[in-house]
Design an enzyme around this catalytic site. Sequence first.
Site, PDB file in Angstrom:
ATOM      1  N   ASP A 228       2.937  21.372 -12.867  1.00  0.00           N
ATOM      2  CA  ASP A 228       3.951  21.555 -13.898  1.00  0.00           C
ATOM      3  C   ASP A 228       4.344  20.205 -14.490  1.00  0.00           C
ATOM      4  O   ASP A 228       4.371  19.192 -13.787  1.00  0.00           O
ATOM      5  CB  ASP A 228       5.176  22.242 -13.286  1.00  0.00           C
ATOM      6  CG  ASP A 228       6.070  22.847 -14.347  1.00  0.00           C
ATOM      7  OD1 ASP A 228       5.635  22.943 -15.510  1.00  0.00           O
ATOM      8  OD2 ASP A 228       7.203  23.217 -14.003  1.00  0.00           O
TER       9      ASP A 228
ATOM     10  N   HIS B 170      -1.671  18.715 -21.592  1.00  0.00           N
ATOM     11  CA  HIS B 170      -2.603  19.566 -20.837  1.00  0.00           C
ATOM     12  C   HIS B 170      -3.932  18.823 -20.610  1.00  0.00           C
ATOM     13  O   HIS B 170      -4.540  18.913 -19.544  1.00  0.00           O
ATOM     14  CB  HIS B 170      -2.839  20.887 -21.568  1.00  0.00           C
ATOM     15  CG  HIS B 170      -1.605  21.740 -21.646  1.00  0.00           C
ATOM     16  ND1 HIS B 170      -0.813  22.003 -20.548  1.00  0.00           N
ATOM     17  CD2 HIS B 170      -1.010  22.378 -22.690  1.00  0.00           C
ATOM     18  CE1 HIS B 170       0.212  22.769 -20.908  1.00  0.00           C
ATOM     19  NE2 HIS B 170       0.118  23.007 -22.212  1.00  0.00           N
TER      20      HIS B 170
ATOM     21  N   LEU C 183     -16.065  20.241  -0.842  1.00  0.00           N
ATOM     22  CA  LEU C 183     -14.712  20.690  -1.204  1.00  0.00           C
ATOM     23  C   LEU C 183     -14.742  22.065  -1.868  1.00  0.00           C
ATOM     24  O   LEU C 183     -15.583  22.327  -2.728  1.00  0.00           O
ATOM     25  CB  LEU C 183     -14.090  19.673  -2.178  1.00  0.00           C
ATOM     26  CG  LEU C 183     -12.686  19.996  -2.689  1.00  0.00           C
ATOM     27  CD1 LEU C 183     -11.637  19.732  -1.608  1.00  0.00           C
ATOM     28  CD2 LEU C 183     -12.355  19.181  -3.938  1.00  0.00           C
TER      29      LEU C 183
HETATM   30  C1  IPE Z   1       1.615  22.760 -17.237  1.00  0.00           C
HETATM   31  O1  IPE Z   1       2.857  22.259 -17.527  1.00  0.00           O
HETATM   32  C2  IPE Z   1       1.621  24.096 -16.586  1.00  0.00           C
HETATM   33  C3  IPE Z   1       0.761  25.087 -17.270  1.00  0.00           C
HETATM   34  C4  IPE Z   1       1.156  26.324 -17.434  1.00  0.00           C
HETATM   35  C5  IPE Z   1      -0.573  24.732 -17.744  1.00  0.00           C
HETATM   36  P1  IPE Z   1       3.823  22.897 -18.609  1.00  0.00           P
HETATM   37  O2  IPE Z   1       3.079  23.259 -19.834  1.00  0.00           O
HETATM   38  O3  IPE Z   1       4.618  24.013 -17.983  1.00  0.00           O
HETATM   39  O4  IPE Z   1       4.761  21.640 -18.895  1.00  0.00           O
HETATM   40  P2  IPE Z   1       6.341  21.604 -19.105  1.00  0.00           P
HETATM   41  O5  IPE Z   1       6.972  22.325 -17.946  1.00  0.00           O
HETATM   42  O6  IPE Z   1       6.621  22.264 -20.408  1.00  0.00           O
HETATM   43  O7  IPE Z   1       6.653  20.144 -19.090  1.00  0.00           O
HETATM   44 MG    MG Z   2       6.452  24.134 -17.041  1.00  0.00          MG
END
Ligand code: IPE
Ligand code: MG
Length: 222
Positions: free
Chosen positions: A2, A19, A113
């Site tokens: 996150d 991302h 892995l």
């Molecule tokens: C990546 O972080 C999690 C996914 C769903 C790919 P976020 O996109 O939730 O980032 P924030 O929480 O808005 O910073």
């Molecule tokens: Mg998020």
Amino acid sequence: MDGNGRWAVERGLPRIAGHRQGAQAVHDIVAAAPGLGVTALTVFAFSTENWKRPPDEVSYILHLFVSMVTKWLPELVSQHVRVRIIGDRAALPADVSASVETIEKRTVSCDGLHLNVALNYGGRAEILHAARAFAAECAAGTAAPEDLTEDRFDSYLWLWGEAPPDIIVRTGAESRVSNFLLWEMAYAELFFLDLLWPDFTPATLDMIVQKFKSRNRRFGSS
Ligand code: IPE
Ligand code: MG
């Protein structure tokens, strides 16, 4: 994983840049994990709830993961990484599910892995999927309710055959599990980090592994 969006916004970049940087962090962690004693790594890339995001972002995330992993395939194979995608595949775009199959086929005999990518994954959806599969066997007369044990239930999960996780890490300064590996995490050690996922490095993983080693796990005993 996150915090990708916040990482980008803090830099005045579009969320998708976060991302992309987050995917790069996965690449570096995968390369470092075996050296830190990690034998299986499950990353939460896209949840069953993430469909609530704008369609452009949804499409970007779904395609990002398979295209990055596809690009890394020769490297992953040379590192003996076996890739498995867990989640409800039926709802994935056709090109994404085709890439998923290619990725799994290319790495199926790798014995290093275990990299599991949760894509359109939800812990409750996984449990429901397993319950339905067992119920179908009961309805067909090939199983009876009393045949169901924890081990057998495991075998119907998307993550079947994998040992339960020792460690669960959530980044992004949130203290919740958000529907990740609900069945599997029963005795996992939880780590909630303030840092945003793109800032997670092999050194962060090393720090967590060291802290994990000093935790006293009793699994219910005194
Ligand atoms: C990546 O972080 C999690 C996914 C769903 C790919 P976020 O996109 O939730 O980032 P924030 O929480 O808005 O910073
Ligand atoms: Mg998020």
